[in-house]
Structure formats: C-alpha cells, structure tokens
Write a protein that holds these residues in place. Structure first.
Motif, PDB file in Angstrom:
ATOM      1  N   ARG A  38       6.377   5.288  22.914  1.00  0.00           N
ATOM      2  CA  ARG A  38       4.923   5.201  22.805  1.00  0.00           C
ATOM      3  C   ARG A  38       4.518   4.604  21.457  1.00  0.00           C
ATOM      4  O   ARG A  38       5.145   4.867  20.432  1.00  0.00           O
ATOM      5  N   GLU A  39       3.448   3.828  21.455  1.00  0.00           N
ATOM      6  CA  GLU A  39       2.892   3.277  20.225  1.00  0.00           C
ATOM      7  C   GLU A  39       2.245   4.397  19.401  1.00  0.00           C
ATOM      8  O   GLU A  39       1.577   5.273  19.948  1.00  0.00           O
ATOM      9  N   PRO A  40       2.404   4.372  18.084  1.00  0.00           N
ATOM     10  CA  PRO A  40       1.731   5.375  17.252  1.00  0.00           C
ATOM     11  C   PRO A  40       0.257   5.041  17.067  1.00  0.00           C
ATOM     12  O   PRO A  40      -0.172   3.908  17.298  1.00  0.00           O
ATOM     13  N   GLU A  41      -0.507   6.024  16.654  1.00  0.00           N
ATOM     14  CA  GLU A  41      -1.883   5.798  16.244  1.00  0.00           C
ATOM     15  C   GLU A  41      -1.928   5.462  14.758  1.00  0.00           C
ATOM     16  O   GLU A  41      -1.006   5.782  14.010  1.00  0.00           O
ATOM     17  N   ALA A  42      -3.009   4.829  14.320  1.00  0.00           N
ATOM     18  CA  ALA A  42      -3.189   4.490  12.913  1.00  0.00           C
ATOM     19  C   ALA A  42      -3.894   5.641  12.203  1.00  0.00           C
ATOM     20  O   ALA A  42      -4.931   6.131  12.662  1.00  0.00           O
ATOM     21  N   PHE A  43      -3.327   6.075  11.085  1.00  0.00           N
ATOM     22  CA  PHE A  43      -3.867   7.212  10.348  1.00  0.00           C
ATOM     23  C   PHE A  43      -4.497   6.817   9.011  1.00  0.00           C
ATOM     24  O   PHE A  43      -5.035   7.666   8.314  1.00  0.00           O
ATOM     25  N   GLY A  44      -4.400   5.548   8.641  1.00  0.00           N
ATOM     26  CA  GLY A  44      -4.927   5.150   7.349  1.00  0.00           C
ATOM     27  C   GLY A  44      -4.073   5.656   6.202  1.00  0.00           C
ATOM     28  O   GLY A  44      -2.956   6.153   6.396  1.00  0.00           O
ATOM     29  N   LEU A  45      -4.592   5.558   4.997  1.00  0.00           N
ATOM     30  CA  LEU A  45      -3.823   5.910   3.803  1.00  0.00           C
ATOM     31  C   LEU A  45      -4.081   7.322   3.300  1.00  0.00           C
ATOM     32  O   LEU A  45      -3.373   7.784   2.389  1.00  0.00           O
ATOM     33  N   GLU A  46      -5.047   8.023   3.850  1.00  0.00           N
ATOM     34  CA  GLU A  46      -5.348   9.367   3.347  1.00  0.00           C
ATOM     35  C   GLU A  46      -4.133  10.296   3.392  1.00  0.00           C
ATOM     36  O   GLU A  46      -3.858  11.002   2.404  1.00  0.00           O
ATOM     37  N   PRO A  47      -3.354  10.338   4.476  1.00  0.00           N
ATOM     38  CA  PRO A  47      -2.170  11.202   4.469  1.00  0.00           C
ATOM     39  C   PRO A  47      -1.119  10.765   3.455  1.00  0.00           C
ATOM     40  O   PRO A  47      -0.373  11.603   2.937  1.00  0.00           O
ATOM     41  N   VAL A  48      -1.036   9.468   3.169  1.00  0.00           N
ATOM     42  CA  VAL A  48      -0.103   8.973   2.160  1.00  0.00           C
ATOM     43  C   VAL A  48      -0.520   9.456   0.786  1.00  0.00           C
ATOM     44  O   VAL A  48       0.304   9.925  -0.021  1.00  0.00           O
ATOM     45  N   LEU A  49      -1.803   9.369   0.499  1.00  0.00           N
ATOM     46  CA  LEU A  49      -2.318   9.758  -0.810  1.00  0.00           C
ATOM     47  C   LEU A  49      -2.247  11.256  -1.031  1.00  0.00           C
ATOM     48  O   LEU A  49      -2.415  11.737  -2.165  1.00  0.00           O
ATOM     49  N   ALA A  50      -1.969  12.020   0.009  1.00  0.00           N
ATOM     50  CA  ALA A  50      -1.797  13.463  -0.147  1.00  0.00           C
ATOM     51  C   ALA A  50      -0.517  13.798  -0.909  1.00  0.00           C
ATOM     52  O   ALA A  50      -0.416  14.888  -1.493  1.00  0.00           O
ATOM     53  N   ILE A  51       0.466  12.856  -0.918  1.00  0.00           N
ATOM     54  CA  ILE A  51       1.693  13.129  -1.669  1.00  0.00           C
ATOM     55  C   ILE A  51       2.081  12.000  -2.610  1.00  0.00           C
ATOM     56  O   ILE A  51       2.937  12.192  -3.486  1.00  0.00           O
ATOM     57  N   HIS A  52       1.484  10.809  -2.464  1.00  0.00           N
ATOM     58  CA  HIS A  52       1.841   9.669  -3.304  1.00  0.00           C
ATOM     59  C   HIS A  52       0.740   9.344  -4.306  1.00  0.00           C
ATOM     60  O   HIS A  52      -0.448   9.488  -4.000  1.00  0.00           O
ATOM     61  N   ASP A  53       1.137   8.882  -5.472  1.00  0.00           N
ATOM     62  CA  ASP A  53       0.230   8.510  -6.542  1.00  0.00           C
ATOM     63  C   ASP A  53      -0.633   7.311  -6.118  1.00  0.00           C
ATOM     64  O   ASP A  53      -0.103   6.312  -5.615  1.00  0.00           O
ATOM     65  N   PRO A  54      -1.941   7.382  -6.309  1.00  0.00           N
ATOM     66  CA  PRO A  54      -2.812   6.270  -5.878  1.00  0.00           C
ATOM     67  C   PRO A  54      -2.466   4.939  -6.538  1.00  0.00           C
ATOM     68  O   PRO A  54      -2.540   3.887  -5.882  1.00  0.00           O
ATOM     69  N   ASP A  55      -2.122   4.942  -7.819  1.00  0.00           N
ATOM     70  CA  ASP A  55      -1.777   3.689  -8.496  1.00  0.00           C
ATOM     71  C   ASP A  55      -0.504   3.085  -7.915  1.00  0.00           C
ATOM     72  O   ASP A  55      -0.366   1.862  -7.816  1.00  0.00           O
ATOM     73  N   TYR A  56       0.421   3.945  -7.526  1.00  0.00           N
ATOM     74  CA  TYR A  56       1.648   3.470  -6.883  1.00  0.00           C
ATOM     75  C   TYR A  56       1.336   2.818  -5.542  1.00  0.00           C
ATOM     76  O   TYR A  56       1.847   1.734  -5.223  1.00  0.00           O
TER      77      TYR A  56
END
Length: 346
Positions: free
Chosen positions: A49-67
C-alpha cells in the motif's frame, strides 16, 4: 502482512560512496527495494500500500530544525557552487576543533551535519527521505489502530541518523520518528529493537536520556565495526533514561547460536519494561554473505528471528534498515515477516 512502500524512495539515485579509499557505487542501492518487493509478491505476503504524506512536523519532533533545513537546501546550494560530483563532507569538527560555531560555507556545514564520509547527498535525497519517513509513519499508525503487524519498506534507512547528523546512508531516523508518533498517540512506552549488523547510533542518541523509549541493539562490536564510536555495552542511558538503553556488541564472525542469546535477553528486558509497542529496525545485514558486515546468520535463522520477535506479544512494526547481499535480501526480509506471522497464528 501489510507492506507500505512508494516508488518515491527511489528518487535518491546516489552514485558515490567512499569505501576503502576509493569512490564506488553505494552498497545502499535502489535495487534492494525492487528485490524485496519481488519476494513479497512471490511469497504472497500481502497487500502493498502507498503511504500517506505526514509533512515535516513528525520529523521536527525529534530532529533539529536547522538540520532539516540543511537537508532540504543542500543539493541546490551544492549545485549553485558549480560542483560536478555529489555533496560529500571532507572536514569535520574534531577534538581540537570543537565546532561551536556552524560555518556559513556549505563545505563547513556538510562537515557539521555529516557523521561519516560514506554518504553523499544527491538530487532526490531529501524527497526520498521524506517518502521513507512517511512509510514509517503509515506503518506504525496501522499497527497502532489495528493491533496488526505491518512492514515499512523504507529507503533510505534511518537508524544512523541522529537528531542533527546524517550518515550510514541515513537522513531521517525513521524508527525514532515512528516511536515519537506512537508516544504522541497515547502509548506510554515504546520499544525499538535494532537487529541490523551496525549499531543504531542515531536512535540511541535521540532517546538516550528518556525512559519512554527502550532502545536495544544487537550489533558488531564498535571496537571493530562501523560506527566505531558508539554501541558499547556500558552505554545504558543517562538521567531518566538510565537503564533504558541496552547494547549487545558481538564479535565479528558471530553465528546465530551467539546472536540469539542476545535477542532473548533483549526481549526479556523489553517485556520487563512493559513496552506497549515494538518497532523493529529490520536490517538483514547480519546475513553470512553480506559484503559489508561480519555476522554469520543464515536465511533460515531469519525465520527463527521472526518467530521469537512474535513472542513479545505486543503490536509490532517492522521498518527496513540495512542489508546489502542483494541476491538474498528479499528472502531474508520475508523470512523474518513470515516467521513472525507463523508464530502469531500458532
């Protein structure tokens, strides 16, 4: 078992890896995904199955925004410099140059955000990394909402990606993003079990001072194996995270009889910690014929691995990490998943 995947993971078509002092085609290649998908279809494992798009908010929950911004802009900025090859770091902050100030020049920022020179940034890298974390998030959401196991065929892999560093072919920490999503969805404690041959240094770094994620990794001894500088048994967590990090460094050449003792101990610790969800960082480079790893597991051993993982008895999400013996990668991945399903139905 349901599989999540999208062709967008193949937007990253890197040509360059520094290996043994020469530039070679990367071991982490798009063909890996094709071969796993082929075996999933041959084995009638289940729907893809194709995944849904979640945007960057879940990424920014653990990754540095500047990175994250650096990854988004790196390739365009590299090309603007007139560079002909792929973006590879060639200088780093070191013990004598601590790097307290992030340089303005792209070469300096590459060194700041890269943890190793094996991983180039090329066209499509950021887009593929976004697709990969969408796979991870779609997979874990399925397990959370249904209680059923699911497999995320992620590419690029994720477990070497720290909160603000890439390397080891990894850019976003897919397992870490998925674990944080599960916690934000109401889980009290999540387990991440990394069975890739190489230590999940990025996952450890992200959660090292936390007690809501229990991280366990079975891997080649870092005294001898990449990533070299993390993954020792003495690293057990810090502060609130003390006791919630378990490393099992094993000697090169270890076979399944040694490896499975570490697995059983890790599962016992995850059970005692009352983890409510298991995320498996599923690298299959512990395989005996893997070209850049040094364990001796056979294809049949991966079936037994899956059976034992099912014994934890909690909702389980599998996310693809490493595995570079491409002729056998599909067989080894599907053996884990089928072994898990067989044990669940027994």
């Amino acid at each position: 078992m349901l599989t999540f995947h999208t062709a967008a993971t193949q937007l990253r078509q890197a040509r360059t890896e520094l290996d043994g002092g020469v530039l070679v085609a990367p071991y982490e290649c798009p063909e890996r995904v094709d071969l796993v998908l082929k075996r999933i279809q041959q084995a009638s494992l289940g729907e893809v199955r194709e995944p849904e798009a979640f945007g960057l908010e879940p990424v920014l929950a653990i990754h540095d925004p500047d990175y994250v911004q650096f990854l988004a802009e790196c390739w365009e900025q590299w090309c603007a410099l007139g560079r002909k090859g792929e973006a590879i770091a060639w200088i780093w902050p070191t013990r004598t140059m601590p790097g307290d100030v992030i340089p303005d020049h792209l070469d300096g920022r590459l060194g700041h955000y890269a943890l190793s020179a094996d991983t180039s940034i090329c066209a499509g890298t950021f887009e593929a990394a976004q697709a990969s974390k969408d796979i991870a998030l779609s997979t874990v959401r399925h397990s959370l909402t249904t209680g059923e196991p699911a497999f995320g065929l992620c590419r690029p892999p994720g477990h070497h990606a720290a909160s603000d560093q890439f390397g080891g072919y990894c850019f976003f920490n897919n397992a870490g993003v998925a674990a944080q999503y599960a916690l934000d969805s109401g889980k009290r404690r999540v387990a991440i079990l990394d069975v890739d041959f190489h230590h999940g240094n990025g996952t450890q770094q992200v959660f090292y001072e936390r007690d809501d994620v229990f991280f366990a990794s079975i891997h080649g001894d870092p005294c001898h194996c990449f990533p070299y500088f993390l993954g020792h048994a003495s690293e057990t967590g810090r502060g609130r995270g003390d006791g919630f990090n378990a490393n099992y460094p094993l000697a090169p050449g270890s076979a399944f009889d040694v490896w499975v003792q570490a697995l059983d101990d890790a599962l016992a610790r995850l059970r005692a910690a009352e983890c409510e969800l298991l995320i498996v960082s599923l690298g299959v480079d512990a395989f005996e014929d893997d070209p850049i790893s040094e364990f001796k597991l056979t294809s049949d051993d991966f079936s037994e691995m899956g059976r034992r993982l099912a014994g934890l008895g909690v909702p389980t999400t599998f996310l693809m990490e490493g595995g570079y013996a491409v002729e056998a990668i599909g067989t080894n991945v599907v053996n884990v998943l089928q072994g898990f399903e067989a044990a669940e139905m027994a």
